[in-house]
Scaffold this active site. Structure first.
Site, mmCIF file in Angstrom:
data_model
loop_
_atom_site.group_PDB
_atom_site.id
_atom_site.type_symbol
_atom_site.label_atom_id
_atom_site.label_comp_id
_atom_site.label_asym_id
_atom_site.label_seq_id
_atom_site.Cartn_x
_atom_site.Cartn_y
_atom_site.Cartn_z
ATOM 1 C CG HIS A 240 -1.768 -1.169 1.395
ATOM 2 N ND1 HIS A 240 -2.931 -1.362 0.683
ATOM 3 C CD2 HIS A 240 -1.639 -2.261 2.190
ATOM 4 C CE1 HIS A 240 -3.491 -2.504 1.043
ATOM 5 N NE2 HIS A 240 -2.726 -3.073 1.948
HETATM 6 C C1 BDR Z 1 -2.244 0.924 5.687
HETATM 7 O O1 BDR Z 1 -2.372 0.396 7.010
HETATM 8 C C2 BDR Z 1 -1.117 0.046 7.517
HETATM 9 O O2 BDR Z 1 -1.186 -1.148 8.226
HETATM 10 C C3 BDR Z 1 -0.182 -0.015 6.338
HETATM 11 O O3 BDR Z 1 1.134 0.295 6.724
HETATM 12 C C4 BDR Z 1 -0.759 1.008 5.401
HETATM 13 O O4 BDR Z 1 -0.283 2.308 5.701
HETATM 14 C C5 BDR Z 1 -3.017 0.058 4.721
HETATM 15 O O5 BDR Z 1 -4.382 0.065 5.037
#
Ligand code: BDR
Ligand code: CA
Length: 314
Positions: A240
């Site tokens: 992500h």
């Molecule tokens: C986001 O949530 C976190 O756990 C990850 O690092 C990312 O920023 C994804 O939903």
């Protein structure tokens, strides 16, 4: 050339994002601020230092910030990221000290000192630090060139509740303050990141780079994918936060629309939901470029790997 500050809570995908930004010849990382998110803030600050050291850039200053959301309790997720947040690689403890200033103080001072329009903020975590900085000194909003954040979801719903994505769910009030500050904002939500899963053999490709960064990335990728694949039943998972950096570097690979976006802070079932007026039905002003999807995931990861291979081999 993008002069950036990265606000983060590493997080394996944050680690990839930091490494990508540091590796890119089109980015100058002037500082990293960390916040409570995936793991507590002391750990995210430790992790950020480990990551800049892995990249051969211990000179990039790391500042620890908020220990929890503005109004709510912290919500660490070791079940996703492991106890350290960056499980999957045998990290040595950071060799250089944390900077003494609080991240929010440093953000305000830096943004007031830098020329207007010089600095882009990349937000990869609950947006507590940025919101506190904006509340402390509202004048910084007009000085920031652009905010690119990873968070939210509309077409894909949520990844922590049926309605909410993690970074917004943890501190929806902070996200509302940031989006309400009138800045130029681009969102890389899970609508976008879920359209760009990593190639099936990505960890093997990273390993084959035969560098320390490649090996660390391969280990983190394997760990990160384990939970996600079990949860979603997909063969692989998207990185992500690295995709948000990719959106800054390579806008040609993404499709989106400017529209009005708001965050639900008080829902009974929908706290942390991102309400995207994709069809512009509210008559409210556009406040965000909402990236709906990646047009060429294979090319995105290919370019990421080219950048990562610039980092030192040992
Ligand atoms: C986001 O949530 C976190 O756990 C990850 O690092 C990312 O920023 C994804 O939903
Ligand atoms: Ca993150």
């Amino acid at each position: 050339m993008h002069r950036v500050i990265i606000d983060t809570d590493p997080g394996q995908d944050d680690a990839f994002a930091l490494l990508l930004a540091i590796a890119s010849p089109d980015v100058e990382v002037i500082g990293v601020t960390t916040v409570a998110g995936n793991v507590p803030v002391a750990q995210t600050a430790d992790n950020a230092r480990r990551i800049v050291e892995l990249a051969g850039r211990p000179d990039i200053p790391v500042f620890a910030g908020a220990a929890g959301p503005i109004l709510r309790a912290p919500r660490p997720v070791p079940e996703i990221h492991g106890d350290t947040g960056i499980d999957g690689w045998a990290w040595a403890p950071p060799a250089h000290p944390i900077r003494p200033e609080h991240a929010v103080d440093w953000l305000v001072e830096t943004l007031l000192r830098e020329p207007v329009g010089a600095v882009t903020l990349i937000a990869l975590a609950p947006q507590t630090n940025l919101a506190l900085a904006l509340r402390r000194e509202p004048a910084i909003a007009a000085r920031i060139r652009q905010v690119v954040f990873m968070g939210g979801g509309y077409f894909e719903g949520g990844n922590m509740t049926p309605a909410a994505e993690y970074n917004i769910l943890v501190d929806p009030e902070a996200a509302a303050i940031v989006l309400g500050a009138g800045m130029d904002v681009t969102a890389a939500p899970i609508d976008c990141t879920h359209s760009a899963p990593a190639p099936i053999d990505w960890s093997m490709q990273l390993e084959a780079m035969d560098t320390q960064v490649g090996r660390a990335c391969a280990g983190m990728m394997r760990f990160f994918e384990r939970h996600g694949i079990a949860k979603y039943g997909t063969p692989t998972r998207p990185l992500h936060d690295a995709i948000a950096v990719g959106a800054l570097l390579w806008p040609d690979l993404f499709e989106g629309r400017r529209c009005p976006v708001e965050f639900e802070c008080a829902g009974q079932l929908t706290t942390g939901m991102t309400v995207v007026d994709w069809l512009r039905q509210t008559g409210k002003a556009d406040n965000c470029l909402w990236l709906r999807r990646c047009l060429d995931p294979a090319e995105l990861y290919r370019r990421m790997q080219v950048e990562l291979s610039r980092l030192p081999a040992t």
